[in-house]
Structure formats: C-alpha cells, structure tokens
Scaffold this motif. Structure first.
Motif, PDB file in Angstrom:
ATOM      1  N   MET A 746       0.823  -1.204   0.000  1.00  0.00           N
ATOM      2  CA  MET A 746       0.000   0.000   0.000  1.00  0.00           C
ATOM      3  C   MET A 746       0.862   1.261   0.000  1.00  0.00           C
ATOM      4  N   ASN A 747       1.938   1.258   0.781  1.00  0.00           N
ATOM      5  CA  ASN A 747       2.820   2.420   0.833  1.00  0.00           C
ATOM      6  C   ASN A 747       3.427   2.707  -0.539  1.00  0.00           C
ATOM      7  N   ASP A 748       3.872   1.668  -1.238  1.00  0.00           N
ATOM      8  CA  ASP A 748       4.468   1.856  -2.560  1.00  0.00           C
ATOM      9  C   ASP A 748       3.445   2.403  -3.552  1.00  0.00           C
ATOM     10  N   CYS A 749       2.228   1.879  -3.494  1.00  0.00           N
ATOM     11  CA  CYS A 749       1.184   2.364  -4.407  1.00  0.00           C
ATOM     12  C   CYS A 749       0.823   3.817  -4.101  1.00  0.00           C
ATOM     13  N   LEU A 750       0.808   4.175  -2.826  1.00  0.00           N
ATOM     14  CA  LEU A 750       0.449   5.549  -2.450  1.00  0.00           C
ATOM     15  C   LEU A 750       1.506   6.542  -2.906  1.00  0.00           C
ATOM     16  N   ILE A 751       2.770   6.203  -2.738  1.00  0.00           N
ATOM     17  CA  ILE A 751       3.837   7.130  -3.137  1.00  0.00           C
ATOM     18  C   ILE A 751       3.755   7.428  -4.630  1.00  0.00           C
ATOM     19  N   THR A 752       3.583   6.400  -5.441  1.00  0.00           N
ATOM     20  CA  THR A 752       3.525   6.607  -6.888  1.00  0.00           C
ATOM     21  C   THR A 752       2.232   7.294  -7.312  1.00  0.00           C
ATOM     22  N   PHE A 753       1.163   7.111  -6.550  1.00  0.00           N
ATOM     23  CA  PHE A 753      -0.124   7.723  -6.893  1.00  0.00           C
ATOM     24  C   PHE A 753      -0.167   9.192  -6.473  1.00  0.00           C
ATOM     25  N   ILE A 754       0.316   9.492  -5.258  1.00  0.00           N
ATOM     26  CA  ILE A 754       0.245  10.865  -4.751  1.00  0.00           C
ATOM     27  C   ILE A 754       1.288  11.754  -5.421  1.00  0.00           C
ATOM     28  N   GLU A 755       2.498  11.255  -5.544  1.00  0.00           N
ATOM     29  CA  GLU A 755       3.579  12.048  -6.137  1.00  0.00           C
ATOM     30  C   GLU A 755       3.747  11.697  -7.618  1.00  0.00           C
ATOM     31  N   LYS A 756       2.652  11.679  -8.341  1.00  0.00           N
ATOM     32  CA  LYS A 756       2.704  11.266  -9.745  1.00  0.00           C
ATOM     33  C   LYS A 756       3.459  12.264 -10.609  1.00  0.00           C
ATOM     34  N   ASP A 757       3.550  13.534 -10.181  1.00  0.00           N
ATOM     35  CA  ASP A 757       4.299  14.498 -10.970  1.00  0.00           C
ATOM     36  C   ASP A 757       5.790  14.152 -10.995  1.00  0.00           C
ATOM     37  N   LEU A 758       6.321  13.716  -9.852  1.00  0.00           N
ATOM     38  CA  LEU A 758       7.714  13.256  -9.821  1.00  0.00           C
ATOM     39  C   LEU A 758       7.851  11.883 -10.466  1.00  0.00           C
ATOM     40  N   PHE A 759       6.861  11.027 -10.226  1.00  0.00           N
ATOM     41  CA  PHE A 759       6.924   9.654 -10.725  1.00  0.00           C
ATOM     42  C   PHE A 759       6.956   9.623 -12.253  1.00  0.00           C
ATOM     43  N   LYS A 760       6.282  10.567 -12.884  1.00  0.00           N
ATOM     44  CA  LYS A 760       6.278  10.594 -14.346  1.00  0.00           C
ATOM     45  C   LYS A 760       7.664  10.834 -14.915  1.00  0.00           C
ATOM     46  N   ARG A 761       8.508  11.512 -14.154  1.00  0.00           N
ATOM     47  CA  ARG A 761       9.851  11.840 -14.645  1.00  0.00           C
ATOM     48  C   ARG A 761      10.874  10.735 -14.357  1.00  0.00           C
ATOM     49  N   VAL A 762      10.461   9.693 -13.652  1.00  0.00           N
ATOM     50  CA  VAL A 762      11.365   8.573 -13.382  1.00  0.00           C
ATOM     51  C   VAL A 762      11.445   7.698 -14.627  1.00  0.00           C
ATOM     52  N   SER A 763      12.632   7.493 -15.140  1.00  0.00           N
ATOM     53  CA  SER A 763      12.804   6.736 -16.379  1.00  0.00           C
ATOM     54  C   SER A 763      12.634   5.241 -16.140  1.00  0.00           C
ATOM     55  N   ASN A 764      12.242   4.547 -17.196  1.00  0.00           N
ATOM     56  CA  ASN A 764      12.109   3.091 -17.118  1.00  0.00           C
ATOM     57  C   ASN A 764      13.447   2.427 -16.825  1.00  0.00           C
ATOM     58  N   GLU A 765      14.529   3.017 -17.309  1.00  0.00           N
ATOM     59  CA  GLU A 765      15.847   2.420 -17.115  1.00  0.00           C
ATOM     60  C   GLU A 765      16.201   2.360 -15.628  1.00  0.00           C
ATOM     61  N   ARG A 766      15.899   3.430 -14.896  1.00  0.00           N
ATOM     62  CA  ARG A 766      16.178   3.444 -13.459  1.00  0.00           C
ATOM     63  C   ARG A 766      15.351   2.396 -12.733  1.00  0.00           C
ATOM     64  N   ILE A 767      14.092   2.271 -13.112  1.00  0.00           N
ATOM     65  CA  ILE A 767      13.212   1.303 -12.464  1.00  0.00           C
ATOM     66  C   ILE A 767      13.679  -0.122 -12.755  1.00  0.00           C
ATOM     67  N   MET A 768      14.029  -0.392 -13.998  1.00  0.00           N
ATOM     68  CA  MET A 768      14.457  -1.737 -14.366  1.00  0.00           C
ATOM     69  C   MET A 768      15.774  -2.097 -13.678  1.00  0.00           C
ATOM     70  N   GLU A 769      16.672  -1.133 -13.559  1.00  0.00           N
ATOM     71  CA  GLU A 769      17.947  -1.407 -12.912  1.00  0.00           C
ATOM     72  C   GLU A 769      17.758  -1.730 -11.431  1.00  0.00           C
ATOM     73  N   ARG A 770      16.897  -0.976 -10.758  1.00  0.00           N
ATOM     74  CA  ARG A 770      16.627  -1.286  -9.346  1.00  0.00           C
ATOM     75  C   ARG A 770      15.924  -2.623  -9.209  1.00  0.00           C
ATOM     76  N   PHE A 771      14.990  -2.899 -10.099  1.00  0.00           N
ATOM     77  CA  PHE A 771      14.278  -4.177 -10.068  1.00  0.00           C
ATOM     78  C   PHE A 771      15.258  -5.343 -10.210  1.00  0.00           C
ATOM     79  N   GLN A 772      16.227  -5.205 -11.100  1.00  0.00           N
ATOM     80  CA  GLN A 772      17.213  -6.265 -11.301  1.00  0.00           C
ATOM     81  C   GLN A 772      18.085  -6.467 -10.067  1.00  0.00           C
ATOM     82  N   ASN A 773      18.419  -5.376  -9.372  1.00  0.00           N
ATOM     83  CA  ASN A 773      19.330  -5.460  -8.238  1.00  0.00           C
ATOM     84  C   ASN A 773      18.662  -5.938  -6.955  1.00  0.00           C
ATOM     85  N   MET A 774      17.340  -6.045  -6.948  1.00  0.00           N
ATOM     86  CA  MET A 774      16.647  -6.466  -5.733  1.00  0.00           C
ATOM     87  C   MET A 774      16.989  -7.901  -5.348  1.00  0.00           C
ATOM     88  N   LYS A 775      17.079  -8.748  -6.333  1.00  0.00           N
ATOM     89  CA  LYS A 775      17.383 -10.160  -6.089  1.00  0.00           C
ATOM     90  C   LYS A 775      17.926 -10.760  -7.374  1.00  0.00           C
TER      91      LYS A 775
END
Length: 782
Positions: A746-775
C-alpha cells in the motif's frame, strides 16, 4: 506402541511465545532497520534470507546509512571537544556508516560479509559496538581498509560480486544470446510501462480469475495484453511467447516493480530536498482493514524558492502512543537518511498524543530539537471554532440537530434521493422559464444535500448552502413523505420537520450561519494551499476577524432583508419585529422579536465566533510570529524591522551562531536598501513571492543569511491538508474490495499515486535497474 515409544506430554499453550514468533515473522517481512546500531548480525538471519538483506543494503538508494544533515554531537577527548565529521562520508562513500542512536561509525561491507570469528583488521569496532574515537578517526579508517588482501577489501569484493549479475554462476551457466537479452529488455520495459500507468491512476492490479481463459484477468494482464495487441514486437515477448520460467507476470514481480517505482520516486524527493531544512506534517487514520496508519509529509523550500510538500510514506502503527509514533518516524527518517535535528516545524491536528505539552509527540521531538516549533493546523482550528459555537449556543445547536434529522429523512433511501433530484430538476426548469437564472456551460448541474461532519473541514457551509439552494425541493419531498410514508413514525417525523423548516427562526439561523460560515469557508480553502506561508495565514485570519466584526456592526439590516425575501419567496410568515417574542405560547419572554433576533442570535453568534477565533489563534501573540511578520514584503516592506529579525534568528540557534548574528545585522541593512530600490520587488505581496524573486534575481546568494530567514518563515507549516489528501488517496488505493493489501504494498502504491508528478519523470531504465538489483533474476539486464 507405548512399550517402545514414550509419550511426550503436551505442553500448555504459551501465548507469549506464539506472539513472539508471529512478531518475528512479521518483522522479517518488513524492511530491515537503517541505523547500524539497530541491526541484528547478518548470521542471525535465515541463510535463504541473507542475500536479500545484503541486496537491500547495497542497492542504490539504500546503501550505507549516511545522515549528512544530522547535527553530530560533540564529546570530550582529552580536554578537546570533537565530533563525527560528515566530510568523512565523501572519503569513504561506499562503506562508512554512522549510527545516530549510538553516535558511532560502522562498516557496511564488513557487516554484510565479515566472518563471525574474525578479530583482526581493525577489530570488531566497525561491526559490533561501533567506532567512536574521533580523535584518531582518519588513521583508524585507513587501517580498517588496509591493503588489497585485507578482510575489509575481501568483504568489499564480495559485495561487488553479489551485485554483478553478469558474472554470477547462474548467468555463466545460462548464457543469454544477444536476441534473448534484447527480448528480455523489451519484455521488462513493456511490463514497467503497464505498472507505471496503473500506479499513476491508483488502479488495482489483480483480477478475480487470472487464468488464460478468464474474461476478468485484472487490469495488469488486460493492459499488457492490450499493449501486445497494438505492438507486434512486444507481442512476441509476453505471456506464452516468453520463456516459461520468465514471464514476469506473477504478483511478486508486480510488487517488486512497484516497490522499485516507489523507491526511485522517494529518491527524487530526497534529492529535491537536498541539504535544506524542513518541517513535518503527521496525522493518523484507519484504512479499509481497520489498521491504524500514520502518514508523513515533509515541507521544504526547493532550489527555485518555492514551497513544496511531499508525501514521504505511510507507516502502520499498532500503538498510537507518542513514543511509538516517534519511533516510527525516526525509523522512516533513518531509511531515507534524514535527521530530526533538521526539523524546523511540526504540524498536527491537535490530538493529545500529538500535541500534548509533556508527553505528546511534539514535546518528545522538541526535547531533542528546540527549533522544531509546533503549529496546530489552522484549517482544523477553524472547524473547531464552528463546533464550539454549535455546542455552546442553544439555538444553533438545535438548528444543526434539526438539519441532521432533515438530511436523514430526505436521504434515508435511494427513492427519496431520486425524489429530491426530480424536484430540484423541476425547480431549475421553472426558474429558467421565468428567467430567474441564466443558462450556460457548467451551470445548473445536478446537486443534492451535502452531509456535514465535524472531521471534514468546511463541510457545514456546503450543507447549509445546498439547503438554501434546494429549500423548495426539500420541502416538497418532506410533504410527500408526510402523505405517503410507509409507517406512522415516518409520517409524524416528516410532519414535525415540515413545521420546523417553515418557521421564521429556522430560516433566520440558516441564513445567519451560512453568511458567517462563508467567511471562514473561504479562509479554510485558502489556508489549505500547499504554498501558504505563516505570515500570510495570520493576515488572512485577521481579515476574517475584521469581516465578522464588520458584519456585526453593519450587517443586521442586510441579513434581515435577505431573510424576509427568502420567507416571502417560500411563503413563510414573517413576524413583526416590534411584537413580543414567544418561545412557547404558554409563557411570555418579555422581549421583542427585534431584541431576540438581533441581540440573542445575531450579535451573540458573531461574538462567539470572534471569541473562539481569538482564543484558538493565539499564535498571533507569540514573539516568534511577531518577529516573523517583519519579513512581510507588502507596502514596500513597511513591516521591516532589523531588531526583530535579529531576534527571530535567535529562535534558531542551530542555524545562526554567535559569529553570524553580527553579519546578519549588516546583511539586513544591505538587503532592505537593495530590494526597496528594485522595481521587481514592488509588486511582491507574500513571503513566497519574495523567496521566488530572490532566487530569480540571485539575491539569495547576495544575502544568504536573510534568505535563510525567509526559508524558515516559509517551512513553518500552516495546515495538514496534504496529509488529509494522502488519506483520501489511501481510501482510493485500499478499498473494502482490496482490504488485504500489505503495508509495504500500500505504501508503494500511495507514493507513486500521490507524487505522480515526480513519478512521471522517473525513467524506465532506473526502475528496471533497481528491479534487477533487488534479487537474483533469471533474466540478465545488460
């Protein structure tokens, strides 16, 4: 059987041990603590969980605990006062950590991979109890790092190997071809796009049946399938056309991607904050699963000089005592590298566990940081002013009780609501035909009676205003219920309400309260703006008081004229003001109608409003705000006072030391001569506009200490509206149909929903790189 095996007696059930084991499981699912002193040894974790914990601390965005902005305490070393130097973080960025709790330094790499029986290479100081000898810090750090074969460098190499998936055993065995790498990147990119869209809209991911033959697969699968139908390249790498063990559509994968989105968004929030001072806004509410949640919002001034309020996160608190709330806040701050020592303001709604003078959260924080001044939410105080008047004035209290009954009767069923809408539609058609109202785009839309609530700011005005507009339709619905009610209780209650609302006194109180509440309603809406500053808020409160006083002095005739016109329109008898007022036909009051309506109602209600406003907004009498008002740029900086502004700086000893105060005095003299001669500052009317103009004209560099005063005036919180908006978003994200959402999800969904103006500027490359490094993933992202 008993001959060969001895029975073991059953042990009684131990509730404490059971609860402890449950708590351990729950705590393992939560994020590990950020402060090095609070961590348990890495070897105490389950072997299958150790790599997950290591990745959590090594991934970019978490990393070593390095609170740069913390006010590091000094300690005596052989007669000299020394403290931890934050510049050491830059020299040892990869491994050096600092514990706020213990005031000690630690090594992240050695904590993650150091053997349990190791006793050399700097001892256990950087892993167990921590290093605190600041006098010999530089030399000890160098000895700890050692040569290329030291235990520290071996641990550092293991950290690099863990995060380098391309060199892992799994990657070597399952070597991907160039095409497979390209397909995996395209597949993951498409899935990230789907997740980002659903997060920004606050939509659910999963469906009731996610099988391939289902017609209700859920938003995530439906959107991914839609994307594949409209892109041939993507269609070749998703669902059945993807490798059987690498489809990336499992719920765990979705949660990991959303967590990566939230972490990257929060990372941008912390980067936007930088080294700036900030204030915190906190409130509590229950979610759809009846769990107490604490929402945290930070308020600061960004690089362009504008006020920003950002949602930092929501934390589940099982106990709402002040100590537990403070512990949860410190844990959240520690996760993001923030420190309570940088706080310069606290904003709450006035609950005792928040604003208690001795044991409240406010007091606990101010015991550690005397500059974290507390402000009771202004919009909440306005609501409390209305509630106090309604509770202390007999006629007003009875009026609101009657309005509540009226809303219950007219809105008690769908049938009655439809009747009210039909009557309102007929009323609008008749008014248009008689040219009483005009038509146009957006006008004369369908409306209904709004229900008031003590915890919803400005809701009482909306209720009274809707009742004034829908008075005739409401009256006709009451008449219809009186005639066609299914039970005698409904008919008798409708009859009593019909008589009450046809009373002149009901109409008088209705219009009186609407006209007084419209003043505080406009004020409340203005105060809830994120960019509102304290000086302008105090000025707006004073304007509201002046308007109420003007209404009391010269508003009687206008109100009486409105009431009489309203009564004439709705065929309500208007009593003579010169006749005696009868509260009960059997008793004489001895007063005229004029005295009762003007003195006992009109004057008394407004006087009570003014008294409550003066009592609740006593911040205007504090020396802090008196000094802060000297920053007001209106009327060519007429309120400017150097002596009071220097006194304002003394309220913040952590930001203005004894050497900077004389410099501040000189800068203030230069500043006022500078801005008064510049036409750019002539039209500035608020501190916010002043701050933005100073940055735009580079005055913030010419007068840095003055600009620091301006920022301190801006970050002091005015209202907790951003926290209330976060709870509104929580009710959208977590509903009764999605009540089983975990706290982190719920916390993760809220951050991306409330701060959508910042979230829109987050590139897919950054998200994919963090996703890969999680495990460790089956697919390798090169």
């Amino acid at each position: 059987m008993d001959k060969f095996y001895q029975r073991v007696p059953k042990r009684p059930f131990d509730s404490s041990s059971s609860s402890n084991s449950i708590n351990e499981v729950i705590s393992d699912e939560q994020d590990p603590p950020s402060d090095p002193a609070q961590r348990k040894p890495i070897l105490d974790y389950n072997p299958n969980e150790r790599d997950r914990i290591r990745r959590y601390y090594l991934i970019e965005g978490h990393g070593p605990c390095q609170p740069h902005n913390h006010v590091f305490p000094q300690r005596n070393f052989s007669g000299a006062m020394r403290r931890f130097n934050p510049s050491w973080f830059g020299l040892h960025k990869v491994w050096l950590e600092y514990s706020i709790e213990k005031d000690a330094a630690f090594c992240l790499c050695c904590y993650l991979f150091r053997p349990e029986n190791l006793g050399s290479g700097g001892g256990t100081n950087f892993v167990g109890e921590g290093f605190r000898n600041w006098k010999k810090a530089t030399k000890s750090f160098e000895e700890h790092v050692g040569d290329s074969l030291s235990w520290h460098n071996q641990a550092r190499k293991k950290c690099l190997d863990l995060m380098n998936q391309a060199q892992s055993i799994r990657a070597v065995v399952n070597k991907q071809t160039v095409r497979q790498e390209r397909d995996y990147r395209m597949q993951l990119g498409a899935i990230v796009d789907c997740v980002k869209f659903l997060c920004r809209q606050g939509l659910a991911f999963r469906g009731h049946d996610e099988s391939e033959s289902s017609f209700n697969e859920g938003n995530f699968r439906e959107l991914l399938r839609f994307l594949g139908d409209h892109n041939e390249e993507i269609d070749k790498v998703i669902f059945d056309k993807a490798p059987q063990n690498l489809k990336l559509i499992a719920p765990e994968i979705q949660k990991d991607i959303v967590n990566a989105c939230a972490e990257e968004t929060t990372k941008d929030i912390i980067a936007e904050l930088g080294d700036e001072l900030f204030s915190v806004l906190i409130d509590e509410a229950r979610d759809a699963s009846t769990k107490e949640q604490m929402a945290v919002v930070i308020r600061f001034v960004n690089k362009s000089g504008s006020v920003v309020e950002r949602f930092l996160g929501i934390v589940h608190v099982s106990d709402t005592t002040a100590l537990c709330l403070k512990a949860a806040l410190e844990n959240l701050f520690g996760k993001h590298g923030l420190s309570l020592s940088r706080l310069r303001g606290q904003g709450y709604d006035g609950a005792s566990n928040m604003s208690g003078e001795f044991n409240g959260l406010k007091a606990l924080i101010m015991n550690e940081n005397e500059s974290a001044y507390y402000v009771h939410c202004f919009a909440h105080q306005l609501q409390l002013t209305l509630v106090a008047v309604a509770n202390n004035h007999a006629q007003v209290g009875l009026f609101f009780q009657m309005v509540a009954r009226l809303l219950n009767v007219t809105g008690g069923s769908c049938k009655r609501r439809d009747q009210l809408r039909d009557e309102a539609r007929i009323n609008v058609v008749e008014a248009i035909s008689s040219e009483e109202i005009v038509t146009g785009s957006g006008l004369n839309q369908e409306s209904s009676l709004a229900r008031a609530g003590d915890t919803r700011w400005s809701s009482h005005f909306n209720t009274l205003n809707s009742l004034v507009v829908l008075f005739s339709p409401t009256f006709r619905v009451i008449e219809q219920i009186e005639m066609d009610g299914s039970t005698w209780q409904q008919r008798s209650e409708a009859r009593g309400l019909r008589r009450e609302i046809q009373n002149f006194e009901f109409v008088f109180v209705l219009l009186l309260m609407r006209d007084t509440l419209i003043i505080t309603h406009n004020l409340s809406q203005t105060l809830q703006c994120k960019s509102q500053d304290m000086v302008n808020a105090i000025r707006l409160v004073n304007i509201a008081k002046q308007r109420l006083q003007h209404m009391r002095d010269s508003g009687w005739e206008l109100l009486l004229k409105k009431v009489c016109a309203f009564c004439e329109k709705h065929s309500i008898k208007v009593p003579s003001m010169e006749e005696e007022y009868f509260d009960n036909p059997r008793y004489q009051t001895g007063t005229t109608n004029l005295h009762y309506y003007r003195v006992d109602l009109f004057n008394t209600v407004i006087d009570m409003q003014l008294k409550e406003l003066n009592d609740r907004f006593n911040e205007t009498n504090t020396q802090l705000l008196i000094c802060m008002s000297c920053l007001d740029p209106r009327n060519s900086f007429s309120a400017f006072d150097i002596e009071k502004l220097v006194q304002l700086a003394q309220f913040y000893p952590s930001d203005f030391n004894q050497f900077e105060l004389p410099i501040l005095n000189s800068q203030l003299e230069n500043y006022i001569l500078d801005v008064q001669d510049d036409r750019v500052f002539l039209e500035v009317s608020t501190i916010l506009e002043l701050s933005e103009k100073m940055v735009k004209t580079n005055r913030h560099n010419a007068h840095p200490l003055v600009y620091k005063l301006v920022k301190l005036g801006l970050i002091l919180p005015v209202a907790t509206a951003s926290v209330e908006r976060a709870f509104s978003a929580m009710n959208i994200v977590k509903t009764s149909m999605r009540s089983r959402m975990g706290d982190q999800w719920m916390n993760d969904c809220l951050i991306t929903f409330i701060e959508k103006d910042l979230f829109k500027r987050v590139s897919n490359e950054r998200i994919m790189e963090r996703f890969q490094n999680m495990k460790a993933r089956r697919g390798i992202l090169i």
